[in-house]
Design a protein around this motif. Structure first.
Motif, short mmCIF file in Angstrom:
data_model
loop_
_atom_site.label_atom_id
_atom_site.label_comp_id
_atom_site.label_asym_id
_atom_site.label_seq_id
_atom_site.Cartn_x
_atom_site.Cartn_y
_atom_site.Cartn_z
N ALA A 81 -7.03 6.37 -73.95
CA ALA A 81 -6.28 6.43 -72.69
C ALA A 81 -4.90 5.82 -72.85
CB ALA A 81 -7.05 5.71 -71.59
N HIS A 82 -3.89 6.59 -72.45
CA HIS A 82 -2.52 6.10 -72.39
C HIS A 82 -2.06 6.00 -70.94
CE1 HIS A 82 -2.68 6.96 -76.65
NE2 HIS A 82 -1.43 6.56 -76.82
N TYR A 83 -2.98 6.22 -70.03
CA TYR A 83 -2.77 6.12 -68.58
C TYR A 83 -4.07 5.62 -67.98
CZ TYR A 83 -3.00 7.89 -63.78
OH TYR A 83 -3.21 8.01 -62.44
N SER A 84 -3.98 4.66 -67.08
CA SER A 84 -5.17 3.97 -66.57
C SER A 84 -6.20 4.90 -65.95
CB SER A 84 -4.76 2.90 -65.56
OG SER A 84 -4.11 3.48 -64.44
N GLY A 85 -5.73 6.01 -65.35
CA GLY A 85 -6.65 6.94 -64.72
C GLY A 85 -7.58 7.65 -65.68
N HIS A 86 -7.27 7.60 -66.98
CA HIS A 86 -8.10 8.28 -67.98
C HIS A 86 -9.19 7.38 -68.56
CE1 HIS A 86 -4.51 11.20 -68.76
NE2 HIS A 86 -5.20 11.52 -67.67
N ILE A 87 -9.16 6.11 -68.23
CA ILE A 87 -10.16 5.18 -68.77
C ILE A 87 -11.56 5.61 -68.33
CG2 ILE A 87 -11.04 2.81 -68.62
CD1 ILE A 87 -8.09 1.91 -68.43
N GLY A 88 -12.48 5.66 -69.30
CA GLY A 88 -13.86 6.02 -69.01
C GLY A 88 -14.11 7.50 -68.80
N GLU A 89 -13.09 8.33 -69.00
CA GLU A 89 -13.25 9.77 -68.79
C GLU A 89 -13.61 10.44 -70.13
OE1 GLU A 89 -13.12 11.15 -65.74
OE2 GLU A 89 -12.78 9.15 -64.92
N PHE A 90 -14.90 10.61 -70.36
CA PHE A 90 -15.40 11.08 -71.65
C PHE A 90 -15.96 12.49 -71.61
CE2 PHE A 90 -16.28 6.40 -71.95
CZ PHE A 90 -15.48 6.11 -73.04
N GLN A 91 -15.64 13.28 -70.60
CA GLN A 91 -16.34 14.54 -70.39
C GLN A 91 -16.39 15.43 -71.62
OE1 GLN A 91 -14.18 13.15 -68.33
NE2 GLN A 91 -14.72 13.46 -66.18
N ARG A 92 -15.25 15.63 -72.28
CA ARG A 92 -15.23 16.53 -73.43
C ARG A 92 -16.05 15.98 -74.59
NH1 ARG A 92 -9.81 16.97 -71.39
NH2 ARG A 92 -9.14 15.24 -72.72
N ALA A 93 -15.96 14.67 -74.80
CA ALA A 93 -16.73 14.05 -75.88
C ALA A 93 -18.23 14.12 -75.60
CB ALA A 93 -16.30 12.59 -76.05
N ILE A 94 -18.62 13.90 -74.35
CA ILE A 94 -20.03 13.95 -73.99
C ILE A 94 -20.58 15.36 -74.18
CG2 ILE A 94 -21.68 13.73 -72.08
CD1 ILE A 94 -19.86 11.47 -70.99
N GLU A 95 -19.82 16.38 -73.80
CA GLU A 95 -20.26 17.75 -73.99
C GLU A 95 -20.53 18.04 -75.46
OE1 GLU A 95 -17.21 20.16 -72.30
OE2 GLU A 95 -17.72 19.63 -70.22
N LEU A 96 -19.68 17.52 -76.34
CA LEU A 96 -19.87 17.73 -77.77
C LEU A 96 -21.09 16.98 -78.29
CD1 LEU A 96 -18.56 19.29 -80.07
CD2 LEU A 96 -17.15 17.28 -80.56
N LEU A 97 -21.28 15.76 -77.82
CA LEU A 97 -22.47 14.98 -78.21
C LEU A 97 -23.74 15.68 -77.78
CD1 LEU A 97 -21.24 11.39 -77.29
CD2 LEU A 97 -21.73 12.21 -79.60
N GLU A 98 -23.73 16.24 -76.57
CA GLU A 98 -24.91 16.95 -76.06
C GLU A 98 -25.14 18.24 -76.82
OE1 GLU A 98 -24.14 17.35 -71.88
OE2 GLU A 98 -24.88 15.32 -71.42
N GLU A 99 -24.06 18.87 -77.24
CA GLU A 99 -24.17 20.13 -77.99
C GLU A 99 -24.91 19.93 -79.30
OE1 GLU A 99 -21.09 23.53 -79.70
OE2 GLU A 99 -20.45 22.21 -78.07
#
Length: 249
Positions: A198-216
């Protein structure tokens, strides 16, 4: 989709290409009920990094701020195929967690040589100077994932799945490489770290793309160091025991 309350790759605006202050990041993390965040500003080899005193002085921060555990960390740059990092001993000693990876810094030279890049990562891991190797999916730094995963497993070093790398702006083309890395890591039972970068505070904890890959790839939850406070603290303790005392070793 599982929620992860630990984010191990966050920048503040002391790196001017980031946009949020330390306090803004912590407040955002607290609002999202994050348990742990790591502040991982860049090492000195990047042009927009502050004086190294700033990196050292992160040690003055309390361990817990607004209910969030704040890990003192750095994202160091790999400078050569020996695995040399761009941080000095004083920075190194103050860090609870050392992240390291490739960036386009002048000292490194040619970034397209797969053998050179792989050797640099292998030497860094074997010397036990970094706890997490970051954004290895970046296609402009080709590496041999099979060799790296095996050595990371042998040395209990985590490999990062970087959520930003899986988007359409930064390190485009990383997804295929990250999936390959995860498939190999699953076979070897290698530790995986999640970072939003995250380079902007609003992105902290936003892992959606990574989680999708882990689940895949159905990655085992017990090997994801962000999966719980207990899992992370166990990994952190292990790394503190294994990490080299001297960054120049």
């Amino acid at each position: 989709m599982k929620e992860y309350k630990i984010d191990l790759h966050i920048h503040t605006n002391v790196n001017p290409h980031a946009f949020s202050t330390l306090e803004e990041n912590i407040k955002a993390a607290a609002k999202k009920n994050m348990d742990i965040i790591a502040i991982t500003n860049h090492g000195p080899a990047l042009q927009d990094t502050p004086h190294w005193w700033h990196l050292v002085n992160i040690a003055i921060l309390p361990d817990i701020i607004e209910g969030v555990r704040v890990i003192k960390s750095v994202e160091a740059n790999i400078l050569d195929e020996n695995g040399t990092l761009d941080i000095n001993q004083k920075i190194y000693e103050k860090m609870e967690l050392v992240l390291a990876g490739f960036h386009t810094v002048d000292e490194y030279g040619d970034i397209s040589n797969i053998e050179k890049n792989t050797t640099a990562i292998l030497n860094l891991i074997k010397k036990q100077k970094a706890d997490i190797i970051v954004h290895l999916g970046n296609p402009i730094f080709p590496v041999d994932y099979e060799r790296i995963v095996k050595v990371a497993k042998e040395n209990n070093v985590a490999l990062e799945v970087n959520n930003t790398s899986l988007g359409t702006i930064t390190r485009v083309g990383s997804k295929k490489n990250c999936k390959k890395m995860l498939e190999l890591a699953k076979k070897e039972r290698c530790y995986i770290s999640l970072g939003t970068d995250a380079h902007y505070s609003g992105h902290i904890g936003e892992f959606q793309r990574a989680i999708e890959l882990l689940e895949e790839v159905n990655y085992p939850e017990d090997l994801i160091i962000n999966s719980s406070k207990e899992t992370f603290e166990k990994f952190l303790k292990l790394r503190q025991e294994l990490r080299s005392i001297d960054v120049n070793s």
